[in-house]
Design an enzyme around this catalytic site. Sequence first.
Site, PDB file in Angstrom:
ATOM      1  N   GLY A 131     -26.462   1.391   1.504  1.00 30.16           N
ATOM      2  CA  GLY A 131     -25.481   1.979   0.587  1.00 30.16           C
ATOM      3  C   GLY A 131     -25.885   1.688  -0.844  1.00 30.16           C
TER       4      GLY A 131
ATOM      5  CE  LYS B 236      -4.611   0.369   0.638  1.00 26.14           C
ATOM      6  NZ  LYS B 236      -5.602  -0.537   0.051  1.00 26.14           N
TER       7      LYS B 236
ATOM      8  N   GLY C 263     -22.995  -1.211  -3.428  1.00 28.80           N
ATOM      9  CA  GLY C 263     -24.384  -1.502  -3.040  1.00 28.80           C
ATOM     10  C   GLY C 263     -25.329  -1.534  -4.234  1.00 28.80           C
TER      11      GLY C 263
ATOM     12  N   GLY D 279     -24.029   2.987  -3.644  1.00 29.21           N
ATOM     13  CA  GLY D 279     -22.943   3.500  -4.484  1.00 29.21           C
ATOM     14  C   GLY D 279     -22.452   2.392  -5.386  1.00 29.21           C
ATOM     15  CG  ASN D 280     -18.473   0.613  -7.694  1.00 31.20           C
ATOM     16  OD1 ASN D 280     -19.066   0.257  -8.712  1.00 31.20           O
ATOM     17  ND2 ASN D 280     -17.294   0.132  -7.361  1.00 31.20           N
TER      18      ASN D 280
HETATM   19  P1  NAD Z   1     -19.399   4.680  -2.859  1.00 36.42           P
HETATM   20  O1  NAD Z   1     -18.850   5.969  -2.356  1.00 36.42           O
HETATM   21  O2  NAD Z   1     -19.560   4.456  -4.322  1.00 36.42           O
HETATM   22  O3  NAD Z   1     -20.845   4.429  -2.201  1.00 36.42           O
HETATM   23  C1  NAD Z   1     -21.122   4.608  -0.853  1.00 36.42           C
HETATM   24  C2  NAD Z   1     -22.631   4.602  -0.663  1.00 36.42           C
HETATM   25  O4  NAD Z   1     -22.923   4.690   0.726  1.00 36.42           O
HETATM   26  C3  NAD Z   1     -23.334   5.791  -1.310  1.00 36.42           C
HETATM   27  O5  NAD Z   1     -24.535   5.348  -1.897  1.00 36.42           O
HETATM   28  C4  NAD Z   1     -23.668   6.705  -0.141  1.00 36.42           C
HETATM   29  O6  NAD Z   1     -24.831   7.507  -0.360  1.00 36.42           O
HETATM   30  C5  NAD Z   1     -23.950   5.665   0.918  1.00 36.42           C
HETATM   31  N1  NAD Z   1     -23.883   6.198   2.270  1.00 36.42           N
HETATM   32  C6  NAD Z   1     -23.061   7.125   2.793  1.00 36.42           C
HETATM   33  N2  NAD Z   1     -23.393   7.354   4.079  1.00 36.42           N
HETATM   34  C7  NAD Z   1     -24.427   6.537   4.372  1.00 36.42           C
HETATM   35  C8  NAD Z   1     -25.202   6.294   5.524  1.00 36.42           C
HETATM   36  N3  NAD Z   1     -24.991   6.953   6.647  1.00 36.42           N
HETATM   37  N4  NAD Z   1     -26.147   5.351   5.453  1.00 36.42           N
HETATM   38  C9  NAD Z   1     -26.382   4.670   4.311  1.00 36.42           C
HETATM   39  N5  NAD Z   1     -25.704   4.863   3.197  1.00 36.42           N
HETATM   40  C10 NAD Z   1     -24.733   5.789   3.224  1.00 36.42           C
HETATM   41  O7  NAD Z   1     -18.485   3.562  -2.199  1.00 36.42           O
HETATM   42  P2  NAD Z   1     -18.323   2.041  -2.673  1.00 36.42           P
HETATM   43  O8  NAD Z   1     -17.183   1.940  -3.611  1.00 36.42           O
HETATM   44  O9  NAD Z   1     -19.654   1.525  -3.067  1.00 36.42           O
HETATM   45  O10 NAD Z   1     -17.842   1.352  -1.317  1.00 36.42           O
HETATM   46  C11 NAD Z   1     -18.764   1.006  -0.305  1.00 36.42           C
HETATM   47  C12 NAD Z   1     -18.044   0.213   0.762  1.00 36.42           C
HETATM   48  O11 NAD Z   1     -17.436  -0.947   0.190  1.00 36.42           O
HETATM   49  C13 NAD Z   1     -16.914   0.939   1.459  1.00 36.42           C
HETATM   50  O12 NAD Z   1     -16.838   0.478   2.779  1.00 36.42           O
HETATM   51  C14 NAD Z   1     -15.683   0.488   0.684  1.00 36.42           C
HETATM   52  O13 NAD Z   1     -14.495   0.627   1.447  1.00 36.42           O
HETATM   53  C15 NAD Z   1     -16.045  -0.957   0.472  1.00 36.42           C
HETATM   54  N6  NAD Z   1     -15.302  -1.588  -0.630  1.00 36.42           N
HETATM   55  C16 NAD Z   1     -15.426  -1.148  -1.900  1.00 36.42           C
HETATM   56  C17 NAD Z   1     -14.735  -1.783  -2.932  1.00 36.42           C
HETATM   57  C18 NAD Z   1     -14.889  -1.332  -4.362  1.00 36.42           C
HETATM   58  O14 NAD Z   1     -14.485  -2.084  -5.246  1.00 36.42           O
HETATM   59  N7  NAD Z   1     -15.483  -0.183  -4.624  1.00 36.42           N
HETATM   60  C19 NAD Z   1     -13.902  -2.882  -2.645  1.00 36.42           C
HETATM   61  C20 NAD Z   1     -13.798  -3.333  -1.319  1.00 36.42           C
HETATM   62  C21 NAD Z   1     -14.513  -2.661  -0.329  1.00 36.42           C
END
Ligand code: NAD
Length: 424
Positions: free
Chosen positions: A227, A115, A232, A229-230
Amino acid sequence: MITNNIERIHSESVQTCNLCMMEMENVYENLSLSSEETDLLDMPKRSFTVHFPVHMDSGKTKMFVGYRVQYNDARGPTKGGIRYHPELTLDTLNNFAFLMAIKCALVDIPFGGAKGGIVVNTKELSRGELERVTRAYIREISDYIGPFKDIPAPDAYTDKHIMVWILDEFEKIKGKHVPSIVTGKPVELGGSKVRKIATSLGGICILEEALKSTDLDKSTTSIAIQGFGNVGKNAAQILYREGYSICAVSDSSGGIFNRGGLDILKVIEHKKQTGTVTDFPDSKNISNEELLTTDCNILIPAALSRQINQENVRNIKAKIILELANAPTTMDANRLLVDQGVMVIPDILANAGGVVVSYFEWIQNLNQDYWDEEKVREKLDKTMINAFNSVNTICAEEKCTMRRAALQFAIKSIIHAERLRGNL
Ligand code: NAD
């Protein structure tokens, strides 16, 4: 708001590390590791700091600090993201790099963990400054990275555009094309089409394996997802298309609920138009707290860390929790869930699909042989199922949680590689 978001992502990752590190002591004890072995695991192989000047738009030069930690490379070249954050420290990166070594060992891909990053708030840089900072950092570390040494990837506040600057700068220094130097590239430059949905796909594959040992039937299984985002949203879409009933979803503005199931494709359209999932027709608005305690079979936290905690854990009704977010469950809550007989599929297993597809990107770049989407998905499934089976076997043999089993499997594999090399 922007600063809050930066803090959120960073503290969430720190939380993941803390949770695993706490459990790690139990794992060391359980595996009866010697002090030689724990000493080797407790120290990164290489960690370094670089300081470099960058010409800013103002005409002045500013000094920046960058880090890279290459934790353990017994199983292969180190692999891990590059993070831009104003509060980045070498200590935090050590933990992240260790966790990457664990994840790669758990899904049995031939990488160690790394990292790195730069101490910077990207919101304070122009695009030109961001590019110059990135290229200067790569010039400083170029001797220590490479397709068979250490392969960077995107992390918080770095993206595919930054990966292109890394690729281009590295290739200029080496005087040849080296697409396998970095993953998370745009598809046109050797990136993977599946990477965007890989974390959700991998998590769902694990979930479906876990469901085989239950009497839950797809058509009557209700799922709540925190969630949108990407991770969820993609998970919701894939599960919906596969015929599961998604009874609740939420984003930072709140959640929506429909006992009979939400039409996720329409929810996605609604969010596109209004910016949130709330006020979706044919549903009831609920709070995020209500979503977590919704009456459902499966709960998928896919937003923030520490969402399932001592305050709400006793009201959780789901019998299966798929941790797609990093560290959504606190240590105390995790213990209570286990006591309540809830199956918690831990983050290090549930969200490992991303790094698996990054490994596939690296292989394809090395061989200059590009696979179609079907082949990538097939290989992702196979890798995730193998990891699930390894964890499941340990759970059955040792009567332990999936989190403990996952960590145990990964640590054993790293120690074994060190022994084979004669380092222990
Ligand atoms: P993102 O920023 O695309 O989405 C986050 C989502 O969470 C958004 O829809 C946001 O509105 C929502 N959110 C924020 N605060 C909130 C709350 N209080 N209650 C409910 N929803 C809320 O992020 P992502 O890439 O979807 O990542 C989500 C999680 O998955 C994170 O913990 C990230 O570390 C983990 N993760 C992501 C990946 C990846 O490939 N993107 C890989 C491993 C782990």
